[in-house]
Scaffold this motif. Structure first.
Motif, PDB file in Angstrom:
ATOM      1  N   GLU B 124      26.286 -12.287 -32.375  1.00 46.21           N
ATOM      2  CA  GLU B 124      26.998 -11.664 -31.254  1.00 46.21           C
ATOM      3  C   GLU B 124      28.207 -10.892 -31.735  1.00 46.21           C
ATOM      4  O   GLU B 124      28.505  -9.805 -31.254  1.00 46.21           O
ATOM      5  CB  GLU B 124      27.443 -12.744 -30.258  1.00 46.21           C
ATOM      6  CG  GLU B 124      26.310 -13.279 -29.430  1.00 46.21           C
ATOM      7  CD  GLU B 124      26.751 -14.403 -28.526  1.00 46.21           C
ATOM      8  OE1 GLU B 124      27.975 -14.583 -28.341  1.00 46.21           O
ATOM      9  OE2 GLU B 124      25.863 -15.106 -28.021  1.00 46.21           O
ATOM     10  N   LYS B 125      28.911 -11.445 -32.731  1.00 45.04           N
ATOM     11  CA  LYS B 125      30.139 -10.807 -33.181  1.00 45.04           C
ATOM     12  C   LYS B 125      29.859  -9.445 -33.807  1.00 45.04           C
ATOM     13  O   LYS B 125      30.608  -8.501 -33.628  1.00 45.04           O
ATOM     14  CB  LYS B 125      30.802 -11.730 -34.206  1.00 45.04           C
ATOM     15  CG  LYS B 125      32.233 -11.445 -34.460  1.00 45.04           C
ATOM     16  CD  LYS B 125      32.923 -12.663 -35.068  1.00 45.04           C
ATOM     17  CE  LYS B 125      34.229 -12.229 -35.686  1.00 45.04           C
ATOM     18  NZ  LYS B 125      34.586 -12.942 -36.878  1.00 45.04           N
ATOM     19  N   HIS B 126      28.773  -9.351 -34.576  1.00 44.20           N
ATOM     20  CA  HIS B 126      28.521  -8.108 -35.298  1.00 44.20           C
ATOM     21  C   HIS B 126      27.246  -7.427 -34.840  1.00 44.20           C
ATOM     22  O   HIS B 126      26.550  -6.820 -35.634  1.00 44.20           O
ATOM     23  CB  HIS B 126      28.375  -8.402 -36.794  1.00 44.20           C
ATOM     24  CG  HIS B 126      29.517  -9.180 -37.357  1.00 44.20           C
ATOM     25  ND1 HIS B 126      30.790  -8.698 -37.404  1.00 44.20           N
ATOM     26  CD2 HIS B 126      29.557 -10.417 -37.889  1.00 44.20           C
ATOM     27  CE1 HIS B 126      31.575  -9.603 -37.944  1.00 44.20           C
ATOM     28  NE2 HIS B 126      30.875 -10.662 -38.250  1.00 44.20           N
ATOM     29  N   VAL B 127      26.947  -7.522 -33.540  1.00 45.29           N
ATOM     30  CA  VAL B 127      25.612  -7.145 -33.090  1.00 45.29           C
ATOM     31  C   VAL B 127      25.261  -5.701 -33.417  1.00 45.29           C
ATOM     32  O   VAL B 127      24.144  -5.426 -33.859  1.00 45.29           O
ATOM     33  CB  VAL B 127      25.420  -7.452 -31.589  1.00 45.29           C
ATOM     34  CG1 VAL B 127      26.303  -6.584 -30.739  1.00 45.29           C
ATOM     35  CG2 VAL B 127      24.004  -7.327 -31.188  1.00 45.29           C
ATOM     36  N   PHE B 128      26.191  -4.770 -33.264  1.00 49.54           N
ATOM     37  CA  PHE B 128      25.830  -3.375 -33.515  1.00 49.54           C
ATOM     38  C   PHE B 128      25.558  -3.148 -34.995  1.00 49.54           C
ATOM     39  O   PHE B 128      24.604  -2.472 -35.386  1.00 49.54           O
ATOM     40  CB  PHE B 128      26.938  -2.434 -33.038  1.00 49.54           C
ATOM     41  CG  PHE B 128      27.161  -2.512 -31.548  1.00 49.54           C
ATOM     42  CD1 PHE B 128      28.356  -2.962 -31.023  1.00 49.54           C
ATOM     43  CD2 PHE B 128      26.152  -2.142 -30.673  1.00 49.54           C
ATOM     44  CE1 PHE B 128      28.553  -3.040 -29.656  1.00 49.54           C
ATOM     45  CE2 PHE B 128      26.337  -2.218 -29.309  1.00 49.54           C
ATOM     46  CZ  PHE B 128      27.542  -2.669 -28.793  1.00 49.54           C
ATOM     47  N   TYR B 129      26.399  -3.763 -35.829  1.00 54.91           N
ATOM     48  CA  TYR B 129      26.209  -3.628 -37.273  1.00 54.91           C
ATOM     49  C   TYR B 129      24.860  -4.205 -37.696  1.00 54.91           C
ATOM     50  O   TYR B 129      24.132  -3.619 -38.494  1.00 54.91           O
ATOM     51  CB  TYR B 129      27.343  -4.367 -37.990  1.00 54.91           C
ATOM     52  CG  TYR B 129      27.161  -4.505 -39.478  1.00 54.91           C
ATOM     53  CD1 TYR B 129      26.673  -5.689 -40.024  1.00 54.91           C
ATOM     54  CD2 TYR B 129      27.478  -3.465 -40.329  1.00 54.91           C
ATOM     55  CE1 TYR B 129      26.504  -5.820 -41.388  1.00 54.91           C
ATOM     56  CE2 TYR B 129      27.311  -3.599 -41.700  1.00 54.91           C
ATOM     57  CZ  TYR B 129      26.821  -4.781 -42.220  1.00 54.91           C
ATOM     58  OH  TYR B 129      26.651  -4.916 -43.566  1.00 54.91           O
ATOM     59  N   SER B 188      32.413  -3.630 -35.204  1.00 53.66           N
ATOM     60  CA  SER B 188      33.003  -4.556 -36.158  1.00 53.66           C
ATOM     61  C   SER B 188      31.944  -4.959 -37.171  1.00 53.66           C
ATOM     62  O   SER B 188      30.790  -5.155 -36.837  1.00 53.66           O
ATOM     63  CB  SER B 188      33.544  -5.781 -35.434  1.00 53.66           C
ATOM     64  OG  SER B 188      32.499  -6.637 -35.102  1.00 53.66           O
ATOM     65  N   GLU B 189      32.371  -5.045 -38.403  1.00 50.08           N
ATOM     66  CA  GLU B 189      31.447  -5.430 -39.471  1.00 50.08           C
ATOM     67  C   GLU B 189      31.904  -6.739 -40.064  1.00 50.08           C
ATOM     68  O   GLU B 189      33.080  -7.033 -40.045  1.00 50.08           O
ATOM     69  CB  GLU B 189      31.502  -4.385 -40.581  1.00 50.08           C
ATOM     70  CG  GLU B 189      30.796  -3.108 -40.264  1.00 50.08           C
ATOM     71  CD  GLU B 189      30.741  -2.208 -41.475  1.00 50.08           C
ATOM     72  OE1 GLU B 189      30.186  -1.121 -41.347  1.00 50.08           O
ATOM     73  OE2 GLU B 189      31.255  -2.604 -42.536  1.00 50.08           O
ATOM     74  N   PRO B 190      30.987  -7.488 -40.640  1.00 51.99           N
ATOM     75  CA  PRO B 190      31.428  -8.715 -41.299  1.00 51.99           C
ATOM     76  C   PRO B 190      32.348  -8.379 -42.470  1.00 51.99           C
ATOM     77  O   PRO B 190      32.096  -7.434 -43.209  1.00 51.99           O
ATOM     78  CB  PRO B 190      30.137  -9.358 -41.810  1.00 51.99           C
ATOM     79  CG  PRO B 190      29.034  -8.519 -41.368  1.00 51.99           C
ATOM     80  CD  PRO B 190      29.531  -7.305 -40.682  1.00 51.99           C
ATOM     81  N   ASP B 191      33.419  -9.146 -42.625  1.00 49.32           N
ATOM     82  CA  ASP B 191      34.378  -8.868 -43.681  1.00 49.32           C
ATOM     83  C   ASP B 191      33.899  -9.511 -44.972  1.00 49.32           C
ATOM     84  O   ASP B 191      34.050 -10.722 -45.166  1.00 49.32           O
ATOM     85  CB  ASP B 191      35.751  -9.413 -43.288  1.00 49.32           C
ATOM     86  CG  ASP B 191      36.795  -9.137 -44.345  1.00 49.32           C
ATOM     87  OD1 ASP B 191      37.920  -9.626 -44.179  1.00 49.32           O
ATOM     88  OD2 ASP B 191      36.487  -8.425 -45.322  1.00 49.32           O
ATOM     89  N   LEU B 192      33.337  -8.713 -45.863  1.00 47.55           N
ATOM     90  CA  LEU B 192      32.737  -9.293 -47.061  1.00 47.55           C
ATOM     91  C   LEU B 192      33.758  -9.599 -48.142  1.00 47.55           C
ATOM     92  O   LEU B 192      33.396 -10.064 -49.210  1.00 47.55           O
ATOM     93  CB  LEU B 192      31.673  -8.337 -47.611  1.00 47.55           C
ATOM     94  CG  LEU B 192      30.507  -8.071 -46.673  1.00 47.55           C
ATOM     95  CD1 LEU B 192      29.529  -7.101 -47.298  1.00 47.55           C
ATOM     96  CD2 LEU B 192      29.796  -9.363 -46.336  1.00 47.55           C
TER      97      LEU B 192
END
Lengths: 190, 244
Positions: B124-129, B188-192
């Motif tokens: 849900e947090k990064h659904v578009f990414y 928003s993208e996951p912060d790697l």
């Protein structure tokens, strides 16, 4: 300055309330209007010259600034709606498929629709995956839990038979049976 | 109380132990005698489930979906619950033991639910990414079909909601969620680049961990480090490094 102040206020309000404040219909429409006005201003200014390059530099700088404030407004609005939507879906996991009364008043109609769509979404996944995701949210400390009934004359299904609830009475029942009733607010844990 | 009733169900049969894909599961299954020790099989699975949950908690992005573990847990839980329900309780001792089994069951269910729920939260947090990179993610088996469907449906309701509230009221040029914002990332993208604590499971050799100083470290089996997630990402996926 007046650029984007309304949008900033909107976002500040998000940070201030404990859960959510009422959906700011007025604020949002104001910002939308601001965006539309800016857009027509920009279009008008652009139409004054055949080629945007020929406009004086001060005008072009002004255009760029208005354009980016327009984008910022848009971004603020999206952030506002998105953040509210996230909090609404988090609430679903806490309180279940029915929105508590004190919270319903703060949501706009579309947000209520979103909530029900989210409910459907999760239910579909639950039937796919085969585990009831809404229960078992807190680590189980004890298999039995002491509860007090908040309503009377309700029948409760337990794994070992039916139980008739009396208002104010105390019961010791299995956690698995109690969970859904606690969520609905029919009984409370002690 | 007769233990025979619980072991007798045979809900761990040969098939379950043989289709495991990852090295972890093979390692544990080879040591088990498949006809006996069904309780050991459950314990092994519980360990795997805990490991999967811890790793998922530490990682900033979606890890490989341990679908086989979830499926096996589903069977365990179903079998145990049926055995418990069917078993007649006669006497206080039996009631005590069966309540212990029930508690164990609740705990297992809780762990599985937490694991699944954690993954859904990440989706849900990064659904578009995630949907933009769906092909790559599916290829690496980091989502199964149900999760992909969840992602798509969630995106639809979220995007629909944003459209109804904001985008549809904007002038045409700006009505697309992405338009005109290539300066900033609007999804928003996951912060790697977060730091994670990890343990090396296999000798890997030299790995470049930082762009600036040309820093390289030697990764050997048994080493424990606190590193940025990004450089060790591919080792997490092929299970040469685990997160703790």
């Amino acid at each position: 300055s007046t650029l984007c102040t309304r949008a900033t206020k909107l976002l500040e309000e998000l940070g201030r309330s404990t859960w959510l404040a009422s959906y700011d219909e007025v604020g949002v429409s104001e910002i939308l209007r601001e965006i539309r006005e800016k857009e027509s201003e920009i279009n008008y200014t652009l139409s004054l010259a055949d080629d945007s390059e020929s406009l004086p530099e001060s005008v072009r700088i002004g255009l760029a600034m208005h354009h980016s404030s327009l984008l910022r407004n848009k971004r603020c609005l999206l952030a506002y709606v998105n953040r509210r939507a996230t909090l609404i879906s988090e609430m679903y996991w806490d309180t279940g498929s029915i929105i508590p009364e004190d919270k319903v008043a703060k949501l706009s109609q579309r947000e209520i629709d979103f909530f029900f769509n989210y409910d459907k979404l999760v239910s579909n996944y639950v039937s796919d995956v085969g585990f009831d995701l809404a229960s078992d949210i807190r680590p189980p400390k004890d298999i039995y839990v002491e509860v007090r009934s908040l309503v009377g004359d309700k029948n409760m299904e337990t794994a070992s038979g039916k139980l008739q609830l009396q208002k104010g009475a105390y019961y010791l029942i299995k956690r698995t049976d109690a969970n859904s009733f606690i969520q609905k607010g029919l009984i409370e844990e002690i | 109380m007769s233990n025979v009733e619980f072991e007798d169900l045979g809900f761990i049969d040969g098939e379950d132990l043989s289709y495991s894909a990852s090295d972890d599961e093979n390692f544990i299954n080879n040591d088990l005698n498949r006809d006996n020790f069904t309780n050991d099989a459950i314990n092994a699975d519980i360990k795997l489930l805990s490991k999967a949950w811890v790793e998922e908690q530490c990682a900033p992005e979606l890890l490989v979906y341990k679908e086989s573990i979830v499926e096996r847990m589903k069977d365990h839980v179903k079998g145990m619950q049926e055995a418990l329900n069917a078993h007649r309780v006669t006497g206080i001792d039996e009631m005590f033991v069966s309540s212990l089994y029930q508690m164990d069951l609740d705990r297992i269910r809780f762990s599985v639910v937490k694991y699944i729920r954690l993954r859904l939260q990440k989706i849900e947090k990064h659904v578009f990414y995630i949907l933009e990179n769906a092909k790559e993610i599916m290829k690496a088996k980091r989502m199964n079909q149900s999760e992909l469907k969840y992602a798509k449906d969630y995106c639809n309701i979220l995007h629909g909601h944003l459209k109804a509230k904001v985008l549809d009221h904007l002038p045409e040029k700006y009505a697309n969620i992405k338009s005109q914002s290539d300066q900033e990332k609007i999804f928003s993208e996951p912060d790697l680049d977060v730091f994670v604590v990890c343990r090396v499971l296999r000798d890997i050799g030299s790995v470049e961990i930082s762009n600036e100083q040309d820093a390289q470290i030697e990764l050997r089996k048994g080493d424990e480090y606190m590193l940025r997630y990004r450089p060790i990402r591919k080792f997490i996926f092929d299970e040469s490094i685990e997160l703790i």
